[in-house]
Write a protein that holds these residues in place. Sequence first.
Motif, PDB file in Angstrom:
ATOM      1  N   VAL A   1     -49.811 -18.929 -27.324  1.00 31.61           N
ATOM      2  CA  VAL A   1     -48.620 -19.126 -26.478  1.00 31.61           C
ATOM      3  C   VAL A   1     -47.570 -18.074 -26.809  1.00 31.61           C
ATOM      4  O   VAL A   1     -46.949 -17.485 -25.921  1.00 31.61           O
ATOM      5  CB  VAL A   1     -48.047 -20.558 -26.698  1.00 31.61           C
ATOM      6  CG1 VAL A   1     -46.672 -20.692 -26.050  1.00 31.61           C
ATOM      7  CG2 VAL A   1     -48.994 -21.602 -26.147  1.00 31.61           C
TER       8      VAL A   1
ATOM      9  N   LYS B   1     -48.604 -14.743 -25.319  1.00 27.34           N
ATOM     10  CA  LYS B   1     -48.386 -14.766 -23.861  1.00 27.34           C
ATOM     11  C   LYS B   1     -46.892 -14.650 -23.554  1.00 27.34           C
ATOM     12  O   LYS B   1     -46.484 -13.859 -22.698  1.00 27.34           O
ATOM     13  CB  LYS B   1     -48.946 -16.074 -23.289  1.00 27.34           C
ATOM     14  CG  LYS B   1     -48.865 -16.193 -21.784  1.00 27.34           C
ATOM     15  CD  LYS B   1     -49.163 -17.595 -21.306  1.00 27.34           C
ATOM     16  CE  LYS B   1     -47.931 -18.472 -21.473  1.00 27.34           C
ATOM     17  NZ  LYS B   1     -48.078 -19.851 -21.025  1.00 27.34           N
ATOM     18  N   ASN B   2     -46.089 -15.413 -24.265  1.00 24.36           N
ATOM     19  CA  ASN B   2     -44.639 -15.368 -24.007  1.00 24.36           C
ATOM     20  C   ASN B   2     -44.047 -14.009 -24.334  1.00 24.36           C
ATOM     21  O   ASN B   2     -43.149 -13.523 -23.645  1.00 24.36           O
ATOM     22  CB  ASN B   2     -43.924 -16.461 -24.809  1.00 24.36           C
ATOM     23  CG  ASN B   2     -44.069 -17.824 -24.166  1.00 24.36           C
ATOM     24  OD1 ASN B   2     -44.459 -17.929 -23.011  1.00 24.36           O
ATOM     25  ND2 ASN B   2     -43.795 -18.869 -24.914  1.00 24.36           N
TER      26      ASN B   2
ATOM     27  N   PHE C   1     -42.308 -11.976 -21.550  1.00 21.14           N
ATOM     28  CA  PHE C   1     -40.871 -11.791 -21.789  1.00 21.14           C
ATOM     29  C   PHE C   1     -40.534 -10.300 -21.863  1.00 21.14           C
ATOM     30  O   PHE C   1     -39.536  -9.848 -21.290  1.00 21.14           O
ATOM     31  CB  PHE C   1     -40.469 -12.498 -23.089  1.00 21.14           C
ATOM     32  CG  PHE C   1     -39.005 -12.434 -23.392  1.00 21.14           C
ATOM     33  CD1 PHE C   1     -38.090 -13.182 -22.664  1.00 21.14           C
ATOM     34  CD2 PHE C   1     -38.527 -11.620 -24.413  1.00 21.14           C
ATOM     35  CE1 PHE C   1     -36.727 -13.128 -22.950  1.00 21.14           C
ATOM     36  CE2 PHE C   1     -37.174 -11.562 -24.704  1.00 21.14           C
ATOM     37  CZ  PHE C   1     -36.274 -12.314 -23.973  1.00 21.14           C
TER      38      PHE C   1
ATOM     39  N   ARG D   1     -41.568 -26.837 -18.436  1.00 21.62           N
ATOM     40  CA  ARG D   1     -42.168 -25.614 -19.002  1.00 21.62           C
ATOM     41  C   ARG D   1     -42.075 -24.423 -18.071  1.00 21.62           C
ATOM     42  O   ARG D   1     -42.008 -23.287 -18.513  1.00 21.62           O
ATOM     43  CB  ARG D   1     -43.620 -25.880 -19.400  1.00 21.62           C
ATOM     44  CG  ARG D   1     -44.465 -26.503 -18.337  1.00 21.62           C
ATOM     45  CD  ARG D   1     -45.796 -26.954 -18.884  1.00 21.62           C
ATOM     46  NE  ARG D   1     -46.183 -28.232 -18.294  1.00 21.62           N
ATOM     47  CZ  ARG D   1     -47.180 -28.968 -18.708  1.00 21.62           C
ATOM     48  NH1 ARG D   1     -47.914 -28.566 -19.707  1.00 21.62           N
ATOM     49  NH2 ARG D   1     -47.474 -30.094 -18.124  1.00 21.62           N
TER      50      ARG D   1
ATOM     51  N   LEU E   1     -39.475 -19.278 -19.370  1.00 20.51           N
ATOM     52  CA  LEU E   1     -39.280 -17.827 -19.321  1.00 20.51           C
ATOM     53  C   LEU E   1     -38.142 -17.422 -18.391  1.00 20.51           C
ATOM     54  O   LEU E   1     -37.341 -16.544 -18.765  1.00 20.51           O
ATOM     55  CB  LEU E   1     -40.583 -17.132 -18.934  1.00 20.51           C
ATOM     56  CG  LEU E   1     -41.532 -16.955 -20.120  1.00 20.51           C
ATOM     57  CD1 LEU E   1     -42.905 -16.512 -19.664  1.00 20.51           C
ATOM     58  CD2 LEU E   1     -40.968 -15.955 -21.127  1.00 20.51           C
TER      59      LEU E   1
ATOM     60  N   GLU F   1     -44.790 -24.928 -24.997  1.00 18.92           N
ATOM     61  CA  GLU F   1     -45.036 -23.692 -24.238  1.00 18.92           C
ATOM     62  C   GLU F   1     -43.942 -22.660 -24.485  1.00 18.92           C
ATOM     63  O   GLU F   1     -43.909 -21.640 -23.813  1.00 18.92           O
ATOM     64  CB  GLU F   1     -45.100 -24.007 -22.732  1.00 18.92           C
ATOM     65  CG  GLU F   1     -46.250 -24.920 -22.322  1.00 18.92           C
ATOM     66  CD  GLU F   1     -47.577 -24.193 -22.265  1.00 18.92           C
ATOM     67  OE1 GLU F   1     -47.562 -22.954 -22.164  1.00 18.92           O
ATOM     68  OE2 GLU F   1     -48.622 -24.858 -22.343  1.00 18.92           O
ATOM     69  N   GLY F   2     -43.061 -22.939 -25.417  1.00 17.88           N
ATOM     70  CA  GLY F   2     -41.936 -22.034 -25.631  1.00 17.88           C
ATOM     71  C   GLY F   2     -41.972 -21.285 -26.951  1.00 17.88           C
ATOM     72  O   GLY F   2     -40.952 -20.773 -27.393  1.00 17.88           O
TER      73      GLY F   2
ATOM     74  N   PHE G   1     -42.211 -18.414 -29.575  1.00 18.83           N
ATOM     75  CA  PHE G   1     -42.127 -16.968 -29.723  1.00 18.83           C
ATOM     76  C   PHE G   1     -42.496 -16.651 -31.175  1.00 18.83           C
ATOM     77  O   PHE G   1     -42.562 -17.564 -32.004  1.00 18.83           O
ATOM     78  CB  PHE G   1     -40.717 -16.462 -29.397  1.00 18.83           C
ATOM     79  CG  PHE G   1     -40.428 -16.475 -27.916  1.00 18.83           C
ATOM     80  CD1 PHE G   1     -40.601 -15.334 -27.150  1.00 18.83           C
ATOM     81  CD2 PHE G   1     -40.016 -17.638 -27.283  1.00 18.83           C
ATOM     82  CE1 PHE G   1     -40.358 -15.343 -25.786  1.00 18.83           C
ATOM     83  CE2 PHE G   1     -39.772 -17.663 -25.922  1.00 18.83           C
ATOM     84  CZ  PHE G   1     -39.945 -16.521 -25.168  1.00 18.83           C
TER      85      PHE G   1
END
Lengths: 318, 462
Positions: free
Chosen positions: A85, A88-89, A93, A171, A175, A268-269, A271
């Motif tokens: 995750v 992906k972020n 981002f 979710r 982003l 899902e957040g 980083f």
Amino acid sequence: MATLAEPTQRKHRSRIAQFFANQRNWMPYIFVAPFFITFAIFQLYPLLRSVGMSFQESVGYTGKWEWVGIANYVEIFTDDENFGVAVKNFVLFAAGSLITEIPFAIALALMLSSRTLKGRGLFRTLFFVPSVLPGVLMGLVGVWFFSEARGLANALVVALGGERIKWLSLREYILPNMLTIAFWQWMGNHAVFILAGIGGIDTSVIEAATIDGATTWQRVRYIVLPLLRPVLAFVAITVVTGSLRNYDIPAVIFTGTGGAGMGGPAGEGWFFLPYITDAAFNRFRMGYATAIGWVVFAIAIVVTGFQLRLFQFGEAAE
Amino acid sequence: MEKKRLNRREFLRLASMSGAALVLSSCCPEPEKEEVIVTQVIEKEGEQVVVTVVSEAPTTEPPPAEPVELLYWYQAENHEPEYSRRKSELEEMFDITLTYEILDRDAMTRKFPTTLMAGTGFPDIIEQNADDIAKFMKGTDDEIPFVTLNDSIDASPYVGNVLQSRYDRYTKDGRTYGCPHDVHPVLLLYHDAGWKEYGVDMETVETWDDFIAACETVGEDATMADGRPRYAVMESEYSAGAATCRLQNGVWYTDADGEPMIATPGFKAAYETWIRMDPYRVDLDWGNQVAMVKEGQALSEFVPDWLYGIHQQGTADDAAFVADSPMRLKYVPDGPVAGSWGGAAGSVVKQSSNIAKAIDVLLYLYFEDGEGQLAERFVDTGILPPVPSNWENPPYVGGQQAGKIFIEAAKVLPSYHENWKTPLVSAAWGEQASLWIAGDITLDEAIAIADENARAEIEKNQ
């Protein structure tokens, strides 16, 4: 035969003696020694130690370290959805920041470089200020901005006839929320760098193009942007490395608004830095956190190398 | 007068000679103390006895032993007035030099383990947020960095004085690693005049059904006179009302063995009750909550004592606050059994070189009330100490309505247990709860996913 060896020894000793006899030989080493000693103790040793730690596991504070080989790295790549995750972020981002921030920063810089604009200094300051504010403060402003009940975002939505949105709970908005805050925080900063780059362009080149009949767009496209390539490379690299280091805002938004914790809604957040911090100081997996740190370092090297090549950084402009 | 400038060679020579002299002087042994021979002639029954005393000069009294230095870390800023005020009392009582260091929560949770790793810089006593102590309760007793306090508590004059339910939170396998600083029972703070505008007398609200019916009277789209939205309750999924619903249903995040409780019927029942408030609630707004409740924009809020203390700030005293303001306190629906939110606990660090002294200081600071110290704590901070034997004494009850009902709620506060698995379970629940509240998934789905994720995280982080 022995008599032949003696002069060699004497010669060798005399070289050492000669070296120390002349202060100019050894004194520079004395002067630079404090830096190298502190560098070795406080940077080099921890760096090398952390390589070893990434192949070990420990809660850290007990002092007991267990050798686990490459198990931490295997877990990162095969059994850690949260790391996936975070990757992906990071990609989304970074890409989102590049796409949203840089074009607007270029436009803003061109606007602020216009001689007809009054109060340019004031505008520069206003756009630059958010970048010097602490990330925690930006996070708090973000929490207010996206608050379901009292936020400006929903005030706009309601004014336009829409229904209130739970920006911070869903979710799909993770982003967009982050990119909005990052845009506000960093776009003005990038514009100031680009503005400095524009200031460094020889005006006679632009004047010559104007005399030759180049339109504004042609001047920007074929003169300003190519000459800004080093500045744009710098800005793009800082945007991407900044995306790697995204910490304050997700930490404040996710832990300050609900019980979701650092991972945000549905986890899902994540980083990179919040995830490393969580692994090290909430779950006390120091070895695993260190291994993630080295993987992130490798990602940073690869991505930065790619960008340098993409922008032909260090090569002469055509 | 002619000035002589040093050249580089002379400067370096002088500097190196000074350095060498400094090193040599520090290597020298201490000069031997001069002996003084004192001869005294004593006449004893006609015969002279000569007594020779050999002593070090000068003959002075032996220097007093240096007081033990104790380092005390804490993070709750509202504890500062009491701790500063009592510093000299503690130093005199225990012959110590006490140094306080206040760190914010993030700094403490990062700095503490790193000081333990470094083997230096750690405190003797650490007062942490209750959730943070739980993270360290991982592995066996050998691995937990805090001293087991059971024997010291049993041997202290405070044994049996302290609310056992608060010790349970910091106990693993029968070993207690923290002393509770507080109780934090939850009450309902409400704006009496505001509710009466809707014809609701909150004094008559006893059950959750009553409370939801009252919320329905206010409705989902209530507004203030100036058009701003108005809410029946201010509450978030992680705050005091949710904790109350859980404990009223006999569940927390983990049980005494550290097993996740998310999939238990009680957990589901708790959130089925809690979600009924959702249409009428606004999320807790830390920056504006005091003004929102005082103004009646948020008509009620679930508050533990410390949060009530925040609301109380700026008011002359508790009695005046309750008497003169439109705000009132009462038991939570289906109370007085309520939840608890927040908390701090003190622990003694195993690596401390003054463990016995640190334990004595901690127990005394937290539980001694011989001079009315705990009463002053309540007055200073609004925080109720976990010592029921003192609750009956003034000023806890002395005309203070707030203190009285907080105490009644504290008496029936259920026990709950936490360890390193608890934060993993609560985070797993929080990740899904926000989706459930937003209507993205059902409660059953949220519970199933959160339980699975929590167990997976526990497995991975053993």
